[in-house]
Design a protein around this motif. Structure first.
Motif, mmCIF file in Angstrom:
data_model
loop_
_atom_site.group_PDB
_atom_site.id
_atom_site.type_symbol
_atom_site.label_atom_id
_atom_site.label_comp_id
_atom_site.label_asym_id
_atom_site.label_seq_id
_atom_site.Cartn_x
_atom_site.Cartn_y
_atom_site.Cartn_z
ATOM 1 N N VAL A 184 0.833 -0.982 0.204
ATOM 2 C CA VAL A 184 -0.112 -0.058 -0.012
ATOM 3 C C VAL A 184 0.896 1.119 -0.266
ATOM 4 C CG1 VAL A 184 -2.043 -1.017 0.955
ATOM 5 C CG2 VAL A 184 -0.238 -0.492 2.479
ATOM 6 N N LYS A 185 1.510 1.539 -1.195
ATOM 7 C CA LYS A 185 2.635 2.716 -1.332
ATOM 8 C C LYS A 185 1.978 4.274 -1.444
ATOM 9 C CE LYS A 185 5.922 -0.208 -3.115
ATOM 10 N NZ LYS A 185 7.141 -0.533 -4.271
ATOM 11 N N ALA A 186 2.660 5.093 -0.865
ATOM 12 C CA ALA A 186 2.373 6.248 -1.137
ATOM 13 C C ALA A 186 3.645 7.112 -1.249
ATOM 14 C CB ALA A 186 1.346 6.742 -0.240
ATOM 15 N N SER A 187 3.503 8.305 -1.817
ATOM 16 C CA SER A 187 4.839 9.055 -1.860
ATOM 17 C C SER A 187 4.836 9.784 -0.636
ATOM 18 C CB SER A 187 4.567 10.161 -3.071
ATOM 19 O OG SER A 187 3.689 11.062 -3.230
ATOM 20 N N ASP A 188 3.933 10.110 -0.164
ATOM 21 C CA ASP A 188 3.722 10.769 1.415
ATOM 22 C C ASP A 188 4.014 9.629 2.535
ATOM 23 O OD1 ASP A 188 2.322 11.600 4.073
ATOM 24 O OD2 ASP A 188 1.672 13.132 2.909
ATOM 25 N N VAL A 189 5.254 9.918 3.321
ATOM 26 C CA VAL A 189 5.696 8.922 3.972
ATOM 27 C C VAL A 189 4.690 8.742 5.310
ATOM 28 C CG1 VAL A 189 7.380 8.742 5.975
ATOM 29 C CG2 VAL A 189 7.952 9.636 3.826
ATOM 30 N N PHE A 190 3.866 9.753 5.611
ATOM 31 C CA PHE A 190 2.908 9.608 6.622
ATOM 32 C C PHE A 190 1.656 8.800 6.468
ATOM 33 C CE2 PHE A 190 4.824 13.782 7.574
ATOM 34 C CZ PHE A 190 5.291 13.647 8.918
ATOM 35 N N THR A 212 6.535 5.203 -2.648
ATOM 36 C CA THR A 212 6.694 5.337 -3.899
ATOM 37 C C THR A 212 7.150 6.585 -4.425
ATOM 38 O OG1 THR A 212 5.709 4.496 -6.105
ATOM 39 C CG2 THR A 212 4.015 5.739 -4.639
ATOM 40 N N GLU A 213 7.685 6.804 -5.781
ATOM 41 C CA GLU A 213 8.144 8.013 -6.171
ATOM 42 C C GLU A 213 8.811 8.956 -5.131
ATOM 43 O OE1 GLU A 213 4.402 8.102 -6.765
ATOM 44 O OE2 GLU A 213 4.639 6.674 -8.406
ATOM 45 N N ALA A 214 9.862 8.138 -4.405
ATOM 46 C CA ALA A 214 10.454 8.946 -3.297
ATOM 47 C C ALA A 214 11.276 10.032 -3.737
ATOM 48 C CB ALA A 214 11.311 7.942 -2.498
ATOM 49 N N GLY A 215 11.907 10.147 -4.906
ATOM 50 C CA GLY A 215 12.744 11.186 -5.343
ATOM 51 C C GLY A 215 14.275 10.584 -5.955
ATOM 52 N N GLY A 216 15.145 11.461 -5.869
ATOM 53 C CA GLY A 216 16.488 11.266 -6.471
ATOM 54 C C GLY A 216 17.227 10.618 -5.456
ATOM 55 N N LEU A 217 18.648 10.242 -5.669
ATOM 56 C CA LEU A 217 19.328 9.312 -4.887
ATOM 57 C C LEU A 217 19.319 9.615 -3.400
ATOM 58 C CD1 LEU A 217 21.215 6.916 -4.566
ATOM 59 C CD2 LEU A 217 23.040 8.321 -5.660
#
Length: 378
Positions: A184-190, A212-217
């Motif tokens: 159950v992924k989200a780009s919002d950590v919370f 998901t879609e966490a960003g760059g390295l």
């Protein structure tokens, strides 16, 4: 029940079912696995195989490959034959791609049963999965929730994500299929962390963790470490993927670093080093940079401390397999198995430490092999 020697380090994993992704167990008491996804065109068989081999060398337990069209599933058939790591076929919407991937040798199918189509189509996918020994991952994403759930809840939220997951779960359960894991992924950590906590309470299936879609390295690694690390610390999670806009090999490296930090998985050399300051007896930053590169081939779990001065150096060295503490005049103290052993000068320091680590790794490997043989002989 015996209490832990250091209870503050103890992580009690959530009990879950165990499924198989090819030869790799996921869930139950199996080690938490690390995975990534190829970003080559799947129809480029040679390029995709080469990238998978790099991921295997980095330690990947599982690799996902996108199969968006018939040409990709045809290529997938050839890719599977050239790698040893289990492959997950990433499927969206087209149920026939799932059938083709299962027949082509996929160890797991990443689908959402709810968007595959009619009940008959889902039954066909389940039948193909069963016939080929495939497991399934239900992949719920905050960015692609069902329209009615968004209308009901007003926005992506933990309750909506868990309800979506449960819908997909019921579809597979109704077809008497239970070899699946869920994300159950989200780009919002919370949002992601709250959704995983709720899902962990709602079912006993193994969970695939990710932001998901966490960003760059750099940013994506930090963000993923916060979210995935938070969940793992709470005992939640059976397999992880660190999603980065970077070389997929970096995802594997980051995943293992997260697991090593929590003492959940040990692979390769864990370097304990200081940030450096005016007290340093040598260039700590450059030394650590070079050593991490030179020791990347070591897979044996072990620790190496690189501390620039005597303030913390001896104390850290006592807790590591090999240690180096900076001294004055270009002469530095080397510790072996926590014991002060000898000194080394600047010019020979890096080569000397590489040799010591390689020797120690060989000793540890030999001891582990002997122990395994003795156990098998009993």
């Amino acid at each position: 029940m015996t209490s832990a020697v250091r209870p503050y380090r103890q992580i009690l994993r959530r009990p879950s079912r165990q499924i198989m992704v090819g030869k790799v167990p996921v869930g139950g008491d199996a080690p938490i696995t690390v995975q990534s996804m190829t970003n080559t065109r799947t129809t480029d068989v040679a390029g995709t195989v080469a990238q998978i081999h790099r991921l295997e060398e980095a330690g990947a337990d599982i690799v996902r490959v996108s199969c968006p069209d018939e040409e990709s599933t045809a290529a997938f058939h050839h890719i599977v034959k050239q790698v040893s790591v289990p492959l997950v076929a990433d499927i969206h919407f087209h149920y026939k791609r799932a059938l083709e991937a299962a027949d082509a040798g996929a160890a797991c199918l990443r689908i959402n049963p709810g968007n595959i189509g009619s009940a008959d189509r889902v039954r066909e996918v389940v039948r193909a999965a069963k016939a080929n020994g495939c497991s399934i991952r239900i992949g719920v994403n905050a960015g692609s929730l069902e329209r009615d759930l968004l209308e009901q809840y007003g926005e992506p939220c933990p309750e909506a994500m868990v309800e979506s997951a449960q819908r997909h779960m019921r579809v597979l359960q109704d077809n008497d299929f239970h070899e699946f894991k869920i994300s159950v992924k989200a780009s919002d950590v919370f949002l992601a962390v709250a959704a995983y906590h709720a899902l962990a309470e709602a079912c006993d299936y193994p969970l695939h963790l990710g932001i998901t879609e966490a960003g760059g390295l750099r940013g994506g690694t930090v963000k993923s470490a916060i979210g995935i690390g938070n969940l793992l610390w709470a005992g939640i999670g059976d397999t992880i993927r660190v999603s980065l806009s970077a070389d997929p090999v970096e995802e594997i490296k980051a995943g293992f670093e997260i697991l090593k930090s929590l003492g959940l998985r040990h692979r390769g050399v864990r370097v304990v080093s200081c940030p450096s300051c005016a007290r340093q007896g040598f260039d700590v930053i450059k030394t650590v940079e070079v050593l991490e590169e030179r020791l990347a081939h070591i897979t044996t779990p072990m620790t190496l401390s690189i501390i620039g001065c005597v303030v913390n150096g001896p104390g850290e060295a006592r807790e590591t397999d090999i240690g180096l503490t900076g001294g004055g005049g270009g002469s530095h103290m080397v510790y072996v198995s926590g014991i002060k052993d000898h000194t080394i000068d600047d010019d020979r320091m890096v080569e000397h430490l590489v040799g010591l680590v390689e020797k120690k790794a060989a000793e540890l490997d030999a001891a582990a092999k002997a122990a395994a043989e003795a156990s098998a002989a009993e």
